[in-house]
Design a protein around this motif. Structure first.
Motif, PDB file in Angstrom:
ATOM      1  N   ASP A   1      82.488  70.555  65.908  1.00  0.00           N
ATOM      2  CA  ASP A   1      82.503  69.384  66.748  1.00  0.00           C
ATOM      3  C   ASP A   1      83.130  68.121  66.235  1.00  0.00           C
ATOM      4  OD1 ASP A   1      80.797  71.433  67.951  1.00  0.00           O
ATOM      5  OD2 ASP A   1      78.970  70.192  68.134  1.00  0.00           O
ATOM      6  N   ALA A   2      83.016  67.683  65.185  1.00  0.00           N
ATOM      7  CA  ALA A   2      83.547  66.434  64.648  1.00  0.00           C
ATOM      8  C   ALA A   2      85.080  66.320  64.866  1.00  0.00           C
ATOM      9  CB  ALA A   2      83.419  66.184  62.939  1.00  0.00           C
ATOM     10  N   THR A   3      85.708  67.659  64.612  1.00  0.00           N
ATOM     11  CA  THR A   3      87.164  67.643  64.613  1.00  0.00           C
ATOM     12  C   THR A   3      87.435  67.441  66.278  1.00  0.00           C
ATOM     13  OG1 THR A   3      87.303  69.106  62.950  1.00  0.00           O
ATOM     14  CG2 THR A   3      89.282  68.813  64.607  1.00  0.00           C
ATOM     15  N   TRP A   4      87.044  68.055  67.067  1.00  0.00           N
ATOM     16  CA  TRP A   4      87.254  67.926  68.667  1.00  0.00           C
ATOM     17  C   TRP A   4      86.869  66.463  68.879  1.00  0.00           C
ATOM     18  CZ3 TRP A   4      90.335  69.503  71.827  1.00  0.00           C
ATOM     19  CH2 TRP A   4      90.062  69.578  73.253  1.00  0.00           C
ATOM     20  N   GLU A   5      85.697  66.152  68.344  1.00  0.00           N
ATOM     21  CA  GLU A   5      85.355  64.582  68.972  1.00  0.00           C
ATOM     22  C   GLU A   5      86.398  63.530  68.539  1.00  0.00           C
ATOM     23  OE1 GLU A   5      81.476  64.541  67.173  1.00  0.00           O
ATOM     24  OE2 GLU A   5      80.450  65.181  69.139  1.00  0.00           O
ATOM     25  N   ARG A   6      87.180  63.705  67.239  1.00  0.00           N
ATOM     26  CA  ARG A   6      88.221  62.881  66.995  1.00  0.00           C
ATOM     27  C   ARG A   6      89.327  63.047  68.110  1.00  0.00           C
ATOM     28  NH1 ARG A   6      86.473  64.291  61.591  1.00  0.00           N
ATOM     29  NH2 ARG A   6      88.068  65.969  61.665  1.00  0.00           N
ATOM     30  N   ALA A   7      89.565  64.167  68.375  1.00  0.00           N
ATOM     31  CA  ALA A   7      90.587  64.498  69.383  1.00  0.00           C
ATOM     32  C   ALA A   7      90.124  63.696  70.617  1.00  0.00           C
ATOM     33  CB  ALA A   7      90.823  65.896  69.582  1.00  0.00           C
ATOM     34  N   LEU A   8      88.916  64.010  71.003  1.00  0.00           N
ATOM     35  CA  LEU A   8      88.480  63.236  72.391  1.00  0.00           C
ATOM     36  C   LEU A   8      88.499  61.655  72.420  1.00  0.00           C
ATOM     37  CD1 LEU A   8      85.460  65.383  72.851  1.00  0.00           C
ATOM     38  CD2 LEU A   8      87.635  65.650  74.246  1.00  0.00           C
ATOM     39  N   ALA A   9      88.548  61.167  71.062  1.00  0.00           N
ATOM     40  CA  ALA A   9      88.434  59.823  70.864  1.00  0.00           C
ATOM     41  C   ALA A   9      89.855  59.326  71.196  1.00  0.00           C
ATOM     42  CB  ALA A   9      88.180  59.363  69.497  1.00  0.00           C
ATOM     43  N   ASP A  10      90.724  60.103  70.464  1.00  0.00           N
ATOM     44  CA  ASP A  10      92.444  59.616  70.700  1.00  0.00           C
ATOM     45  C   ASP A  10      92.452  59.821  72.152  1.00  0.00           C
ATOM     46  OD1 ASP A  10      93.104  59.386  68.223  1.00  0.00           O
ATOM     47  OD2 ASP A  10      93.826  61.199  67.755  1.00  0.00           O
ATOM     48  N   ALA A  11      92.204  60.587  72.755  1.00  0.00           N
ATOM     49  CA  ALA A  11      92.603  60.658  74.361  1.00  0.00           C
ATOM     50  C   ALA A  11      92.101  59.907  75.075  1.00  0.00           C
ATOM     51  CB  ALA A  11      91.809  61.992  74.965  1.00  0.00           C
ATOM     52  N   ASN A  12      90.971  59.061  74.664  1.00  0.00           N
ATOM     53  CA  ASN A  12      90.317  57.975  75.354  1.00  0.00           C
ATOM     54  C   ASN A  12      91.127  56.679  74.825  1.00  0.00           C
ATOM     55  OD1 ASN A  12      88.242  58.726  76.976  1.00  0.00           O
ATOM     56  ND2 ASN A  12      86.937  59.218  75.274  1.00  0.00           N
ATOM     57  N   ILE A  13      91.721  56.689  73.352  1.00  0.00           N
ATOM     58  CA  ILE A  13      92.311  55.384  72.956  1.00  0.00           C
ATOM     59  C   ILE A  13      93.660  55.482  74.030  1.00  0.00           C
ATOM     60  CG2 ILE A  13      93.774  54.877  71.217  1.00  0.00           C
ATOM     61  CD1 ILE A  13      91.661  55.647  69.422  1.00  0.00           C
ATOM     62  N   LEU A  14      94.255  56.652  74.201  1.00  0.00           N
ATOM     63  CA  LEU A  14      95.318  56.633  75.116  1.00  0.00           C
ATOM     64  C   LEU A  14      95.125  56.369  76.436  1.00  0.00           C
ATOM     65  CD1 LEU A  14      98.319  57.811  74.310  1.00  0.00           C
ATOM     66  CD2 LEU A  14      97.916  59.899  75.188  1.00  0.00           C
ATOM     67  N   GLY A  15      93.952  56.597  76.886  1.00  0.00           N
ATOM     68  CA  GLY A  15      93.702  56.184  78.338  1.00  0.00           C
ATOM     69  C   GLY A  15      93.905  57.550  79.246  1.00  0.00           C
ATOM     70  N   SER A  16      93.673  58.717  78.728  1.00  0.00           N
ATOM     71  CA  SER A  16      93.959  60.029  79.462  1.00  0.00           C
ATOM     72  C   SER A  16      92.395  60.070  80.160  1.00  0.00           C
ATOM     73  CB  SER A  16      94.179  61.091  78.414  1.00  0.00           C
ATOM     74  OG  SER A  16      95.474  61.012  77.954  1.00  0.00           O
ATOM     75  N   LYS A  17      92.668  60.948  81.413  1.00  0.00           N
ATOM     76  CA  LYS A  17      91.405  61.376  82.121  1.00  0.00           C
ATOM     77  C   LYS A  17      91.270  62.663  81.623  1.00  0.00           C
ATOM     78  CE  LYS A  17      91.285  57.486  84.072  1.00  0.00           C
ATOM     79  NZ  LYS A  17      90.325  56.528  83.865  1.00  0.00           N
ATOM     80  N   LYS A  18      92.187  63.654  81.477  1.00  0.00           N
ATOM     81  CA  LYS A  18      92.192  65.079  81.314  1.00  0.00           C
ATOM     82  C   LYS A  18      92.661  65.243  79.651  1.00  0.00           C
ATOM     83  CE  LYS A  18      92.657  66.265  86.187  1.00  0.00           C
ATOM     84  NZ  LYS A  18      92.441  65.111  86.722  1.00  0.00           N
ATOM     85  N   ILE A  19      92.220  66.305  79.420  1.00  0.00           N
ATOM     86  CA  ILE A  19      92.781  66.894  78.066  1.00  0.00           C
ATOM     87  C   ILE A  19      92.396  68.575  78.123  1.00  0.00           C
ATOM     88  CG2 ILE A  19      90.162  67.022  76.892  1.00  0.00           C
ATOM     89  CD1 ILE A  19      91.819  66.230  74.258  1.00  0.00           C
ATOM     90  N   VAL A  20      93.496  69.223  77.369  1.00  0.00           N
ATOM     91  CA  VAL A  20      93.901  70.436  77.790  1.00  0.00           C
ATOM     92  C   VAL A  20      94.263  71.241  76.811  1.00  0.00           C
ATOM     93  CG1 VAL A  20      95.233  72.107  79.252  1.00  0.00           C
ATOM     94  CG2 VAL A  20      94.849  69.635  80.394  1.00  0.00           C
ATOM     95  N   HIS A  21      93.643  72.416  76.622  1.00  0.00           N
ATOM     96  CA  HIS A  21      94.154  73.611  75.442  1.00  0.00           C
ATOM     97  C   HIS A  21      95.382  74.096  75.903  1.00  0.00           C
ATOM     98  CE1 HIS A  21      93.321  76.105  72.149  1.00  0.00           C
ATOM     99  NE2 HIS A  21      93.678  77.032  72.952  1.00  0.00           N
ATOM    100  N   PRO A  22      96.209  74.188  75.101  1.00  0.00           N
ATOM    101  CA  PRO A  22      97.537  74.515  75.511  1.00  0.00           C
ATOM    102  C   PRO A  22      98.107  76.144  75.341  1.00  0.00           C
ATOM    103  CG  PRO A  22      97.774  73.521  73.460  1.00  0.00           C
ATOM    104  CD  PRO A  22      96.529  73.435  73.734  1.00  0.00           C
TER     105      PRO A  22
END
Length: 318
Positions: A129-150
């Protein structure tokens, strides 16, 4: 922290597919749906095919996956982003931050007049959870609306996964990731390759498990049209089976040997697919070519791919 995307280099060299195999898959699908042809010839995929119909791809929904330009971005980030803006792009989908922090990468996008509405970031495995939440925080810093597992589909030995239990476990992790993304104000998606369509030991496919065992409220799909065809599946069949869940598409063309092509130079009839955009729920049309800047092409050639892709989508009528 720069997110490193666990994506393979273009896989075609190790997984060749013959023209006969590609066209056989198309013929089987055509017979099933009664269509005259699912894949356009190179002649009809270009200007002739674009002249039909009144519908069009909204220009403000055209994006590009920056993996297409990874080497050019590494060599000249501000110049490459500026070139994309001059081509006509207003939005991009990132695949890492090119050695920058999320804040630094957003500043570079802002300077070029671009925004990253989506990004490829792999969920942690095993899930944390903690690792993923850091990635989500980066996405919000970037201003993204979507995040996708590639990417998914190979075991530790590089072989295609055939065990349905592995896909069931992934589906649980995707639901978990989607729930945390929702709490962070982000839409979470999954991007396919051909591997998800490989028959598993129980006769099902990974794609069937992922679509059947993920929560539609938490997980949407970013359908890669090229890799779907490489998996011998007609994207329209996938759309019909997953109405409203195909919110993003990777628009990538297929040449006669099963390799990559710039949009309009290959075999895929994109207008035929996009005619089902409302049924699919498509919100973004994302240009991509996996080998756009790799040998024998040069990194700068990826900008030609970007230009051709934008012009093709902007002028397509269906």
């Amino acid at each position: 922290m720069d997110q490193q995307i666990n994506r393979p280099e273009p896989a075609l060299a190790s997984e060749p597919v013959s023209r006969r195999g590609v066209l056989r898959a198309a013929t089987v699908s055509a017979a099933a749906v009664g269509a005259a042809g699912l894949l356009a010839s190179p002649a009809t995929a270009g200007p002739v095919g674009q002249s039909q119909g009144r519908r069009r791809v909204p220009v403000d929904r055209i994006s590009i996956q920056l993996y297409t330009l990874r080497d050019q971005l590494a060599a000249d980030l501000p110049g490459t982003l500026d070139a994309l803006r001059r081509i006509g792009y207003r939005r991009v989908e990132h695949a890492g931050f090119v050695g920058r922090t999320a804040a630094q990468f957003r500043a570079a996008l802002n300077e070029a007049g671009l925004r990253s509405t989506s990004g490829h970031t792999g969920i942690p495995q095993p899930f944390d959870d903690a690792t993923w939440e850091r990635a989500l925080a980066d996405a919000n810093i970037l201003g993204s609306k979507k995040i996708v597992h590639p990417y998914f589909g190979r075991d530790a030995n590089g072989q295609a996964i055939r065990d349905p239990a592995v896909y069931r476990a992934l589906a649980r992790d995707l639901n978990r990731a989607g729930r945390l993304a929702e709490r962070a104000g982000l839409d979470f998606g999954y991007h396919n390759h051909q591997l998800e369509f490989t028959p598993l030991t129980d006769g099902s496919t990974g794609f069937e498990i992922l679509t059947g065992q993920t929560d539609p409220r938490l997980v949407h799909f970013e359908l890669d049209l090229y890799w779907t065809w490489r998996g011998a599946h007609d994207p329209i069949d996938v759309i019909r089976a997953n109405r409203g869940r195909i919110r993003q598409v990777h628009v990538k063309d297929l040449d006669v040997e099963g390799g990559f092509a710039d949009l309009g130079d290959g075999l895929i009839d994109f207008g035929r697919i996009f005619a089902h955009e409302r049924e699919a729920g498509i919100e973004e049309y994302i240009v991509e070519r996996d080998d756009a800047g790799t040998s024998p092409r040069s990194p700068a050639d990826a900008l030609d791919t970007a230009r051709v892709g934008f012009d093709f989508l902007a002028s397509l009528r269906y």
